[in-house]
Scaffold this motif. Structure first.
Motif, short mmCIF file in Angstrom:
data_model
loop_
_atom_site.label_atom_id
_atom_site.label_comp_id
_atom_site.label_asym_id
_atom_site.label_seq_id
_atom_site.Cartn_x
_atom_site.Cartn_y
_atom_site.Cartn_z
N SER A 88 0.83 -1.20 0.00
CA SER A 88 0.00 0.00 0.00
C SER A 88 0.87 1.25 0.00
CB SER A 88 -0.93 0.01 1.21
OG SER A 88 -0.18 0.02 2.42
N ARG A 89 0.31 2.34 -0.49
CA ARG A 89 1.03 3.60 -0.53
C ARG A 89 0.77 4.37 0.75
NH1 ARG A 89 5.29 4.25 -3.81
NH2 ARG A 89 5.98 6.42 -3.70
N VAL A 90 1.81 4.86 1.38
CA VAL A 90 1.67 5.64 2.61
C VAL A 90 2.01 7.09 2.30
CG1 VAL A 90 2.44 5.94 4.99
CG2 VAL A 90 2.29 3.64 4.02
N LYS A 91 1.00 7.94 2.35
CA LYS A 91 1.18 9.37 2.07
C LYS A 91 0.60 10.17 3.24
CE LYS A 91 0.33 10.92 -2.03
NZ LYS A 91 -0.37 11.26 -3.29
N ILE A 92 1.40 11.07 3.73
CA ILE A 92 0.92 11.90 4.83
C ILE A 92 -0.29 12.72 4.40
CG2 ILE A 92 1.52 13.83 6.35
CD1 ILE A 92 2.73 11.16 7.16
N ASP A 93 -0.30 13.18 3.16
CA ASP A 93 -1.43 13.98 2.69
C ASP A 93 -2.74 13.19 2.75
OD1 ASP A 93 0.19 16.15 2.26
OD2 ASP A 93 0.43 15.79 0.11
N ASP A 94 -2.67 11.88 2.59
CA ASP A 94 -3.88 11.05 2.66
C ASP A 94 -4.42 10.93 4.08
OD1 ASP A 94 -3.72 10.66 -0.05
OD2 ASP A 94 -2.78 8.69 0.06
N LEU A 95 -3.61 11.31 5.05
CA LEU A 95 -4.02 11.21 6.46
C LEU A 95 -4.43 12.56 7.03
CD1 LEU A 95 -1.23 8.77 7.67
CD2 LEU A 95 -3.60 8.21 7.13
N ALA A 96 -4.64 13.53 6.15
CA ALA A 96 -5.06 14.86 6.61
C ALA A 96 -6.33 14.74 7.44
CB ALA A 96 -5.29 15.77 5.41
N GLY A 97 -6.37 15.47 8.54
CA GLY A 97 -7.52 15.42 9.44
C GLY A 97 -7.36 14.42 10.56
N LYS A 98 -6.23 13.69 10.54
CA LYS A 98 -5.96 12.72 11.61
C LYS A 98 -4.66 13.09 12.33
CE LYS A 98 -8.15 8.67 9.48
NZ LYS A 98 -7.97 7.25 9.12
N TYR A 99 -4.61 12.75 13.61
CA TYR A 99 -3.34 12.80 14.33
C TYR A 99 -2.58 11.53 14.01
CZ TYR A 99 -5.36 16.65 16.98
OH TYR A 99 -5.92 17.85 17.33
N VAL A 100 -1.28 11.65 13.76
CA VAL A 100 -0.50 10.50 13.30
C VAL A 100 0.68 10.26 14.23
CG1 VAL A 100 0.75 9.47 11.37
CG2 VAL A 100 -1.14 11.07 10.91
N VAL A 101 0.81 9.02 14.69
CA VAL A 101 1.98 8.58 15.44
C VAL A 101 2.92 7.88 14.46
CG1 VAL A 101 2.83 6.99 17.22
CG2 VAL A 101 0.75 8.32 17.63
N GLU B 61 4.73 -11.08 11.46
CA GLU B 61 3.83 -12.22 11.42
C GLU B 61 3.30 -12.52 12.82
OE1 GLU B 61 1.62 -15.27 9.75
OE2 GLU B 61 2.84 -13.76 8.71
N ARG B 62 4.18 -12.39 13.81
CA ARG B 62 3.76 -12.64 15.20
C ARG B 62 2.93 -11.49 15.75
NH1 ARG B 62 9.27 -13.56 15.66
NH2 ARG B 62 9.48 -11.72 17.01
N ALA B 63 3.36 -10.26 15.49
CA ALA B 63 2.75 -9.09 16.13
C ALA B 63 1.42 -8.69 15.50
CB ALA B 63 3.71 -7.91 16.09
N GLN B 64 1.27 -8.94 14.19
CA GLN B 64 0.04 -8.58 13.50
C GLN B 64 -0.33 -7.11 13.74
OE1 GLN B 64 -2.03 -10.70 11.36
NE2 GLN B 64 -0.02 -11.66 11.37
N LEU B 65 0.59 -6.22 13.45
CA LEU B 65 0.35 -4.80 13.66
C LEU B 65 -0.75 -4.32 12.71
CD1 LEU B 65 4.02 -3.46 14.00
CD2 LEU B 65 2.45 -4.24 15.80
N PRO B 66 -1.70 -3.55 13.23
CA PRO B 66 -2.84 -3.13 12.41
C PRO B 66 -2.60 -1.85 11.61
CG PRO B 66 -3.22 -2.48 14.67
CD PRO B 66 -1.89 -3.20 14.65
N TRP B 67 -1.35 -1.42 11.49
CA TRP B 67 -1.04 -0.21 10.74
C TRP B 67 0.06 -0.51 9.72
CZ3 TRP B 67 -0.52 -0.06 16.25
CH2 TRP B 67 0.76 -0.36 16.72
N PRO B 68 0.23 0.32 8.72
CA PRO B 68 1.25 0.07 7.70
C PRO B 68 2.66 0.17 8.27
CG PRO B 68 0.28 2.24 7.39
CD PRO B 68 -0.55 1.55 8.44
N VAL B 69 3.53 -0.71 7.79
CA VAL B 69 4.93 -0.71 8.21
C VAL B 69 5.81 -0.54 6.99
CG1 VAL B 69 6.79 -2.05 9.26
CG2 VAL B 69 4.48 -2.14 10.23
N ILE B 70 6.71 0.41 7.07
CA ILE B 70 7.66 0.70 6.00
C ILE B 70 9.01 0.12 6.40
CG2 ILE B 70 8.87 2.55 4.79
CD1 ILE B 70 6.34 4.30 5.61
N HIS B 71 9.66 -0.57 5.47
CA HIS B 71 11.00 -1.10 5.73
C HIS B 71 12.02 -0.13 5.15
CE1 HIS B 71 14.05 -4.66 5.54
NE2 HIS B 71 14.29 -3.82 6.53
#
Length: 380
Positions: free
Chosen positions: A230-243, A292-302
């Motif tokens: 998936s593409r991760v763009k900060i502009d797509d998250l406008a209106g949200k607080y982001v950690v 695989e173990r953690a199943q994080l519910p957010w996108p992860v960038i390597h």
């Protein structure tokens, strides 16, 4: 052995210096939080009656009119002391600073000799290590002394640079990041023409630190593909607080931070909280096994660009792990230290509904004091 690139190892120098310099009272609390022994683990009566060795802290008092030999001995004892409390740490650094300053006074006129230069370095180092105890005026004066000391050196040694970096790192703990930024910048400028390879490598880290501090109050520019495609763009998250969580699977404090972020994400994702993970792992296999173990519910960038200088770690100047940023709804960085209890505080402030105002009273009532807000969240 945890895996980390050469750049990553070098960039951890600031964090190491801070951890050596700051002696928190929390350390004592952690050391005393020992689980009770079971009956089978309990020591024998003979062993329990044995007296534990007492902690020995050296006498670091400076006698009046101390001569060079006495001052040298005090400096040596201060450097070898092993403090167990914040008070002992403060006494150690105070003795190092004051004895070295008196030694410089006795060596006046011999500024060119190595002994004087070492005393000057020790005096500055002690003062820098004590900055966390100082008021604003004293911090400013110490910083001026550090800058003057660095500028006066004909050729910076590694201890000189470590002292400057320690000063900058201590200043990073303050809300105003500009003094830290200026100190990193000065070091970078002083090393610009230094031909030693290790110094040029260190400049990369100084420049990274400058970029990291420059994030605060500015837009976090990110447009990249995550591991799931998936593409991760900060502009797509406008209106949200982001950690934004910079982590690595070999970093135990990073992994310990994840459950806290998961808790907040589960609670507030529907109210406008998003999370992005950025892994600094070298080993793709280890990262994928963890995910695989953690199943994080957010996108992860390597963050694994072939050229280390092209990595997000260098772009954003990440010098220690974990590093957790908080972005406001416009994508602006409002905190460089959004982890642990600070993340709890920020998230609660952002998402917990304020107490409803009481109904209008017919009789006059005293006006409540004006409320305050965190100025960092008002920055654009």
């Amino acid at each position: 052995m945890p895996e980390c690139s050469n750049v990553c190892v070098a960039m951890s120098l600031v964090a190491l210096l801070v951890s050596q310099a700051l002696f928190s009272s929390a350390t004592g609390a952690q050391e005393s939080a020992v689980a009770p022994l079971s009956a089978s683990q309990a020591p024998s009566t003979q062993a329990s009656n044995a007296k534990a060795p007492e902690h020995s802290f050296p006498d670091l008092s400076i006698p009046p009119n101390a001569d060079e030999k006495t001052l040298d001995e005090i400096v040596t004892r201060a450097k070898s002391a092993r403090p167990h409390t914040p008070q002992e740490y403060q006494a150690m650094q105070t003795a190092l600073r004051d004895a070295s300053k008196q030694l410089m006074s006795l060596l006046k006129g011999k500024e060119h000799v190595p002994r004087y230069q070492q005393a000057e370095l020790d005096a500055i180092s002690g003062a820098v290590a004590l900055m966390t105890y100082f008021g604003e005026d004293a911090k400013k004066k110490t910083l001026e002394q550090v800058h003057a000391f660095l500028k006066a050196r004909k050729k910076l040694s590694m201890p000189d640079i470590q002292t400057g970096m320690l000063a900058a790192a201590m200043l990073e703990l303050q809300p105003d990041k500009q003094p830290a930024h200026d100190t990193y910048k000065l070091l970078d400028e002083l090393l610009e023409k230094d031909e030693r390879e290790e110094m040029q490598s260190l400049r990369l880290n100084l420049q990274a630190a400058i970029r990291r501090l420059g994030l605060l109050g500015n837009k976090f520019e990110l447009d990249i593909e995550s591991l799931d495609g998936s593409r991760v763009k900060i502009d797509d998250l406008a209106g949200k607080y982001v950690v934004v969580d910079f982590f690595a699977t070999w970093c135990e404090p990073c992994l310990a931070e994840v459950p806290r972020i998961q808790k907040h994400y589960a609670k507030y994702k529907d109210k406008g909280l998003a999370v992005i993970g950025i892994s600094l792992d070298e080993n793709t296999k280890s990262l994928k096994a963890y995910l695989e173990r953690a199943q994080l519910p957010w996108p992860v960038i390597h963050d694994d660009a072939a050229d280390e200088l092209d990595r997000l770690q260098m772009k954003f100047g990440i010098s220690q792990l974990p590093t957790v940023l908080l972005l406001n709804k416009e994508g602006t960085v409002v905190s460089l230290e959004a982890r642990g209890a600070e993340l709890d505080r920020l998230v609660q402030m952002l998402f917990e509904a304020p107490t409803p105002a009481p109904p209008q009273q017919t009789a006059p009532v005293a006006q409540p004091a004006a409320s305050t807000t965190d100025s960092r969240l008002d920055r654009k």
